[in-house]
Scaffold this motif. Sequence first.
Motif, PDB file in Angstrom:
ATOM      1  N   LEU A   4       4.503 -13.427   1.494  1.00 55.36           N
ATOM      2  CA  LEU A   4       3.657 -12.345   1.991  1.00 55.36           C
ATOM      3  C   LEU A   4       3.780 -12.351   3.505  1.00 55.36           C
ATOM      4  O   LEU A   4       3.540 -13.377   4.146  1.00 55.36           O
ATOM      5  CB  LEU A   4       2.203 -12.562   1.583  1.00 55.36           C
ATOM      6  CG  LEU A   4       1.918 -12.665   0.089  1.00 55.36           C
ATOM      7  CD1 LEU A   4       0.452 -12.995  -0.154  1.00 55.36           C
ATOM      8  CD2 LEU A   4       2.285 -11.378  -0.614  1.00 55.36           C
ATOM      9  N   ARG A   5       4.186 -11.198   4.053  1.00 52.60           N
ATOM     10  CA  ARG A   5       4.330 -11.079   5.507  1.00 52.60           C
ATOM     11  C   ARG A   5       3.210 -10.209   6.051  1.00 52.60           C
ATOM     12  O   ARG A   5       2.991  -9.108   5.558  1.00 52.60           O
ATOM     13  CB  ARG A   5       5.669 -10.435   5.863  1.00 52.60           C
ATOM     14  CG  ARG A   5       6.869 -11.253   5.498  1.00 52.60           C
ATOM     15  CD  ARG A   5       8.196 -10.540   5.752  1.00 52.60           C
ATOM     16  NE  ARG A   5       8.080  -9.171   6.196  1.00 52.60           N
ATOM     17  CZ  ARG A   5       8.530  -8.714   7.375  1.00 52.60           C
ATOM     18  NH1 ARG A   5       9.136  -9.512   8.215  1.00 52.60           N
ATOM     19  NH2 ARG A   5       8.391  -7.453   7.701  1.00 52.60           N
ATOM     20  N   GLY A   6       2.520 -10.690   7.060  1.00 47.74           N
ATOM     21  CA  GLY A   6       1.438  -9.934   7.674  1.00 47.74           C
ATOM     22  C   GLY A   6       1.894  -8.585   8.215  1.00 47.74           C
ATOM     23  O   GLY A   6       1.142  -7.619   8.210  1.00 47.74           O
ATOM     24  N   ALA A   7       3.138  -8.507   8.675  1.00 53.71           N
ATOM     25  CA  ALA A   7       3.668  -7.259   9.228  1.00 53.71           C
ATOM     26  C   ALA A   7       3.773  -6.154   8.176  1.00 53.71           C
ATOM     27  O   ALA A   7       3.889  -4.984   8.521  1.00 53.71           O
ATOM     28  CB  ALA A   7       5.043  -7.512   9.848  1.00 53.71           C
ATOM     29  N   ASP A   8       3.711  -6.525   6.896  1.00 54.22           N
ATOM     30  CA  ASP A   8       3.811  -5.532   5.823  1.00 54.22           C
ATOM     31  C   ASP A   8       2.473  -4.885   5.497  1.00 54.22           C
ATOM     32  O   ASP A   8       2.385  -4.072   4.584  1.00 54.22           O
ATOM     33  CB  ASP A   8       4.397  -6.171   4.557  1.00 54.22           C
ATOM     34  CG  ASP A   8       5.854  -6.569   4.736  1.00 54.22           C
ATOM     35  OD1 ASP A   8       6.531  -5.969   5.592  1.00 54.22           O
ATOM     36  OD2 ASP A   8       6.304  -7.480   4.022  1.00 54.22           O
ATOM     37  N   PHE A  53       4.591  -1.699  -6.582  1.00 53.83           N
ATOM     38  CA  PHE A  53       5.367  -2.922  -6.736  1.00 53.83           C
ATOM     39  C   PHE A  53       6.343  -3.049  -5.571  1.00 53.83           C
ATOM     40  O   PHE A  53       7.133  -2.156  -5.308  1.00 53.83           O
ATOM     41  CB  PHE A  53       6.133  -2.873  -8.062  1.00 53.83           C
ATOM     42  CG  PHE A  53       7.076  -4.020  -8.253  1.00 53.83           C
ATOM     43  CD1 PHE A  53       6.606  -5.247  -8.667  1.00 53.83           C
ATOM     44  CD2 PHE A  53       8.429  -3.870  -8.033  1.00 53.83           C
ATOM     45  CE1 PHE A  53       7.465  -6.310  -8.855  1.00 53.83           C
ATOM     46  CE2 PHE A  53       9.307  -4.926  -8.216  1.00 53.83           C
ATOM     47  CZ  PHE A  53       8.815  -6.146  -8.621  1.00 53.83           C
ATOM     48  N   ALA A  54       6.273  -4.171  -4.850  1.00 48.21           N
ATOM     49  CA  ALA A  54       7.121  -4.374  -3.676  1.00 48.21           C
ATOM     50  C   ALA A  54       8.098  -5.527  -3.833  1.00 48.21           C
ATOM     51  O   ALA A  54       8.992  -5.680  -3.018  1.00 48.21           O
ATOM     52  CB  ALA A  54       6.249  -4.599  -2.438  1.00 48.21           C
ATOM     53  N   GLN A  63       0.802  -1.215   0.000  1.00 48.77           N
ATOM     54  CA  GLN A  63       0.000   0.000   0.000  1.00 48.77           C
ATOM     55  C   GLN A  63       0.842   1.276   0.000  1.00 48.77           C
ATOM     56  O   GLN A  63       0.415   2.320   0.492  1.00 48.77           O
ATOM     57  CB  GLN A  63      -0.970  -0.023   1.177  1.00 48.77           C
ATOM     58  CG  GLN A  63      -1.981  -1.145   1.066  1.00 48.77           C
ATOM     59  CD  GLN A  63      -2.717  -1.110  -0.260  1.00 48.77           C
ATOM     60  OE1 GLN A  63      -3.378  -0.142  -0.593  1.00 48.77           O
ATOM     61  NE2 GLN A  63      -2.592  -2.179  -1.043  1.00 48.77           N
ATOM     62  N   ARG A  64       2.030   1.202  -0.577  1.00 48.83           N
ATOM     63  CA  ARG A  64       2.889   2.383  -0.720  1.00 48.83           C
ATOM     64  C   ARG A  64       2.851   2.866  -2.165  1.00 48.83           C
ATOM     65  O   ARG A  64       2.702   2.077  -3.085  1.00 48.83           O
ATOM     66  CB  ARG A  64       4.323   2.058  -0.323  1.00 48.83           C
ATOM     67  CG  ARG A  64       4.446   1.774   1.171  1.00 48.83           C
ATOM     68  CD  ARG A  64       5.852   1.481   1.601  1.00 48.83           C
ATOM     69  NE  ARG A  64       6.778   2.527   1.178  1.00 48.83           N
ATOM     70  CZ  ARG A  64       8.088   2.367   1.106  1.00 48.83           C
ATOM     71  NH1 ARG A  64       8.631   1.213   1.443  1.00 48.83           N
ATOM     72  NH2 ARG A  64       8.864   3.347   0.720  1.00 48.83           N
ATOM     73  N   MET A  65       3.012   4.166  -2.338  1.00 45.40           N
ATOM     74  CA  MET A  65       3.115   4.750  -3.671  1.00 45.40           C
ATOM     75  C   MET A  65       4.514   4.448  -4.195  1.00 45.40           C
ATOM     76  O   MET A  65       5.510   4.769  -3.541  1.00 45.40           O
ATOM     77  CB  MET A  65       2.891   6.265  -3.571  1.00 45.40           C
ATOM     78  CG  MET A  65       2.934   6.983  -4.891  1.00 45.40           C
ATOM     79  SD  MET A  65       1.493   6.715  -5.929  1.00 45.40           S
ATOM     80  CE  MET A  65       0.309   7.796  -5.173  1.00 45.40           C
ATOM     81  N   ARG A  66       4.590   3.789  -5.356  1.00 45.26           N
ATOM     82  CA  ARG A  66       5.891   3.420  -5.932  1.00 45.26           C
ATOM     83  C   ARG A  66       5.876   3.637  -7.439  1.00 45.26           C
ATOM     84  O   ARG A  66       4.838   3.607  -8.081  1.00 45.26           O
ATOM     85  CB  ARG A  66       6.216   1.956  -5.647  1.00 45.26           C
ATOM     86  CG  ARG A  66       6.369   1.645  -4.167  1.00 45.26           C
ATOM     87  CD  ARG A  66       6.679   0.155  -4.005  1.00 45.26           C
ATOM     88  NE  ARG A  66       6.545  -0.284  -2.649  1.00 45.26           N
ATOM     89  CZ  ARG A  66       7.546  -0.434  -1.806  1.00 45.26           C
ATOM     90  NH1 ARG A  66       8.778  -0.168  -2.185  1.00 45.26           N
ATOM     91  NH2 ARG A  66       7.341  -0.860  -0.579  1.00 45.26           N
ATOM     92  N   ARG A  67       7.066   3.749  -8.005  1.00 45.30           N
ATOM     93  CA  ARG A  67       7.256   3.959  -9.443  1.00 45.30           C
ATOM     94  C   ARG A  67       6.807   2.748 -10.233  1.00 45.30           C
ATOM     95  O   ARG A  67       7.081   1.616  -9.857  1.00 45.30           O
ATOM     96  CB  ARG A  67       8.752   4.221  -9.681  1.00 45.30           C
ATOM     97  CG  ARG A  67       9.162   4.624 -11.040  1.00 45.30           C
ATOM     98  CD  ARG A  67       9.052   6.088 -11.392  1.00 45.30           C
ATOM     99  NE  ARG A  67       8.784   7.043 -10.375  1.00 45.30           N
ATOM    100  CZ  ARG A  67       9.677   7.907  -9.870  1.00 45.30           C
ATOM    101  NH1 ARG A  67      10.906   7.920 -10.282  1.00 45.30           N
ATOM    102  NH2 ARG A  67       9.313   8.780  -8.957  1.00 45.30           N
ATOM    103  N   ILE A  68       6.085   2.942 -11.349  1.00 41.21           N
ATOM    104  CA  ILE A  68       5.731   1.819 -12.213  1.00 41.21           C
ATOM    105  C   ILE A  68       6.947   1.430 -13.037  1.00 41.21           C
ATOM    106  O   ILE A  68       7.951   2.136 -13.059  1.00 41.21           O
ATOM    107  CB  ILE A  68       4.508   2.105 -13.114  1.00 41.21           C
ATOM    108  CG1 ILE A  68       4.823   3.158 -14.170  1.00 41.21           C
ATOM    109  CG2 ILE A  68       3.291   2.479 -12.292  1.00 41.21           C
ATOM    110  CD1 ILE A  68       3.801   3.182 -15.280  1.00 41.21           C
TER     111      ILE A  68
END
Length: 158
Positions: free
Chosen positions: A88-92, A77-78, A48-53
């Motif tokens: 997938l980590r729940g903490a993220d 994209f992470a 849920q972070r704003m990142r470059r495509i």
Amino acid sequence: MKVAAKGVNLRPDVRIDVRLAREIGEDVFRESVRIGPTTSLALRRYDQRMRRIGAQQEIKAAGISLACVTVDAKPGFAGAAGRGTITLRGADGPQMLSLLDPGGQVPDYAVDLLTHFMSPFPGAEWKVAGAEAGSCAAGVTRGARTTGSSRPPVTVVP
């Protein structure tokens, strides 16, 4: 949670042509993607972070490069799967897993934008993050992420 795509045997024969047209003059945008048989999926994780495509957009008029535009999107994209497995980590926090790219055949920017538009989470957005005069020089990332793809930037023709 670990997610893996093993034993994949997809046999699609798909051609996607995307075109934004004007009533008069050349198309504003045109892209064609062919998706064929594959034995893998290019799993991608979005947070849920704003990142470059994954690509820059080149703006041209009458064959002259005017600007190179970068776009950011949320979800962003992470990470990509390593050896067919992604964690997938729940903490993220809230995340999305994209299965939209059979065998790495779809351009990164297209998967990023489709994932953004399909987001079930509130606050999904995109924005022009920057623009530089001139063309999008080959091999210059200008802050964009790279995933090993050698696809050229998309050309937008106003």
